[in-house]
Design an enzyme around this catalytic site. Structure first.
Site, PDB file in Angstrom:
ATOM      1  N   HIS A 152      22.511  19.064  46.379  1.00 17.40           N
ATOM      2  CA  HIS A 152      21.617  18.055  45.776  1.00 17.40           C
ATOM      3  C   HIS A 152      22.248  17.319  44.633  1.00 17.40           C
ATOM      4  O   HIS A 152      22.431  18.025  43.418  1.00 17.40           O
ATOM      5  CB  HIS A 152      20.574  18.996  45.241  1.00 17.40           C
ATOM      6  CG  HIS A 152      19.437  18.213  44.849  1.00 17.40           C
ATOM      7  ND1 HIS A 152      17.909  18.732  44.667  1.00 17.40           N
ATOM      8  CD2 HIS A 152      19.120  17.015  44.164  1.00 17.40           C
ATOM      9  CE1 HIS A 152      17.114  17.763  44.227  1.00 17.40           C
ATOM     10  NE2 HIS A 152      18.048  16.698  43.850  1.00 17.40           N
ATOM     11  N   HIS A 200      12.533  15.623  48.111  1.00 17.60           N
ATOM     12  CA  HIS A 200      12.430  16.095  47.067  1.00 17.60           C
ATOM     13  C   HIS A 200      10.836  16.380  47.215  1.00 17.60           C
ATOM     14  O   HIS A 200       9.824  15.586  47.471  1.00 17.60           O
ATOM     15  CB  HIS A 200      12.333  15.117  45.625  1.00 17.60           C
ATOM     16  CG  HIS A 200      14.029  14.935  45.503  1.00 17.60           C
ATOM     17  ND1 HIS A 200      14.703  14.529  46.461  1.00 17.60           N
ATOM     18  CD2 HIS A 200      14.561  14.840  44.343  1.00 17.60           C
ATOM     19  CE1 HIS A 200      15.924  14.591  45.910  1.00 17.60           C
ATOM     20  NE2 HIS A 200      15.796  14.573  44.533  1.00 17.60           N
ATOM     21  N   GLU A 245       8.642  19.500  42.792  1.00 18.81           N
ATOM     22  CA  GLU A 245       9.161  19.430  41.335  1.00 18.81           C
ATOM     23  C   GLU A 245       8.049  19.190  40.323  1.00 18.81           C
ATOM     24  O   GLU A 245       8.063  20.226  39.720  1.00 18.81           O
ATOM     25  CB  GLU A 245      10.392  18.420  41.383  1.00 18.81           C
ATOM     26  CG  GLU A 245      11.105  18.166  39.904  1.00 18.81           C
ATOM     27  CD  GLU A 245      12.132  16.832  39.703  1.00 18.81           C
ATOM     28  OE1 GLU A 245      12.927  17.015  38.861  1.00 18.81           O
ATOM     29  OE2 GLU A 245      11.984  16.091  40.787  1.00 18.81           O
ATOM     30  N   ASP A 257      21.673  15.378  38.632  1.00 20.31           N
ATOM     31  CA  ASP A 257      22.096  14.137  38.057  1.00 20.31           C
ATOM     32  C   ASP A 257      23.209  14.735  36.873  1.00 20.31           C
ATOM     33  O   ASP A 257      22.526  14.528  35.617  1.00 20.31           O
ATOM     34  CB  ASP A 257      20.987  13.342  37.528  1.00 20.31           C
ATOM     35  CG  ASP A 257      20.103  12.761  38.656  1.00 20.31           C
ATOM     36  OD1 ASP A 257      20.563  11.834  39.492  1.00 20.31           O
ATOM     37  OD2 ASP A 257      19.154  13.284  39.015  1.00 20.31           O
TER      38      ASP A 257
END
Length: 340
Positions: free
Chosen positions: A24, A204, A207, A286
């Site tokens: 990921h 995704h 979340e 990220d």
């Protein structure tokens, strides 16, 4: 006084030695401020920051949307094939030091084509960077094209058509961007077409969105892996299903913390997932924006949750087993983990 069964120093050494697969990782989210400034200068792009420090100060998010606003702004400096090559190779060079042996990389083509960058420019740059990383660093790879869920189905279908000439280099499709208000059902037909094209489906879900979004991802998109998946734990029947079906969850501890999905790294659901028999993995999401690459995430969550030796090894095995590697390659990496 008795020594702890697994000391912090032993834990750190084990994590450092662990052959890691990252499942990921958004390549645009590995754009460090230093490279952002370099590319802005190279391409004559004006950015609203006068220093690297100013960029880092802006990385203060209260939710997913706040992050996405600056994420797309940073993306604007990526213009040429060379830019995408340099971005990809910089990520691979960084995680080589973390013991990454395999990376499955997300990219967001719509974030580039919508601002006039050709799909082929993005693909040529990323794939050349991946290829150089494999030659020089020995890091194998798979490439997953994500649809931006805040855009419409028509845009996703157009992107899928642009991808057809590149099917020999694309391995899967994903779904990312703003989750709340954009359920997986919005992209049911696109994912059906992508699966028919032989692309591995992941998305995704869970979340910020509710457990119902996780169910939609499974039932309507046919996903074989869940990105994040935290909120699935709110639904006992759903959690049991995920465990029973052996689905891998790509959990991102620092991302969850930075985006206020959790209040403290000790609130990470990783240990709970393992205890419930879920195939959880550790990833960075990220890393340039969230303050840590994959080893940083491992160390932080292992210390906060006091993970045992076997739990750390299991996280490593889950990532290798949940990867898109060929069986022989998976077996080789699993043997290396078992030898630790």
């Amino acid at each position: 006084m008795t020594q702890p069964r697994f000391s912090p120093a032993e834990r750190r050494a084990l994590i450092d030695a662990l052959p890691k697969a990252e499942l990921h990782l958004h390549i645009e989210g590995s754009l460090e401020p230093e490279l952002l400034f370099e590319l802005a200068k190279r391409n004559g792009v004006e950015i609203p920051y006068d220093s690297v420090e100013a960029v880092r100060a802006a990385y203060d998010f209260s939710n997913l949307q706040d992050f996405l606003d600056i994420y797309y702004q940073g993306m604007s400096v990526l213009r040429t094939e060379r830019d995408f090559h340099d971005l990809t190779l910089a990520y691979l060079e960084r995680v080589h030091a973390d013991g990454v042996v395999h990376a499955e990389i997300f990219f967001d083509p719509q974030g580039h084509t919508e601002r006039g960058i050709a799909f082929d420019t993005v693909m040529k740059g990323i794939t050349s960077g991946l290829d150089e990383g494999q030659r020089r660093l020995g890091i194998s790879h798979r490439l997953i094209m994500c649809f931006l869920r805040h855009l419409d189905e028509e845009s996703a279908f157009a992107t899928l058509e642009q991808a057809r000439p590149w099917l020999d280099r694309l391995d899967g499709v994903g779904l990312d961007s703003s989750e709340v208000g954009h359920p997986p059902s919005k992209f049911e037909r696109v994912f059906a077409e992508a699966r028919a094209m032989g692309l591995f489906p992941t998305a995704h879900a869970g979340e910020e969105g509710p457990p119902a979004y996780v169910r939609e991802a499974l039932d309507l998109l046919g996903v074989k892996r869940l990105d994040h998946g935290n909120r699935a734990l709110e639904d006992a029947a759903l959690t049991e299903r995920i465990a029973r079906e052996g689905l891998v969850l790509t959990v991102c501890p620092f991302s969850n913390l930075k985006l206020c999905v959790i209040d403290d790294i000790a609130d990470s659901p990783l240990k709970t997932m393992l205890d419930k028999g879920l195939k959880a993995t550790v990833n960075s999401d990220d890393p340039a924006y969230f303050g840590g690459y994959i080893a940083d995430n491992y160390h932080a969550v292992a210390d906060a949750l006091d993970l045992s030796r076997e739990e750390i090894l299991q996280l490593g095995r889950n990532a290798i087993e949940g990867s898109l590697l060929a069986p022989a390659e998976r077996a080789r990496h699993l043997a290396a983990i078992d030898a630790l």
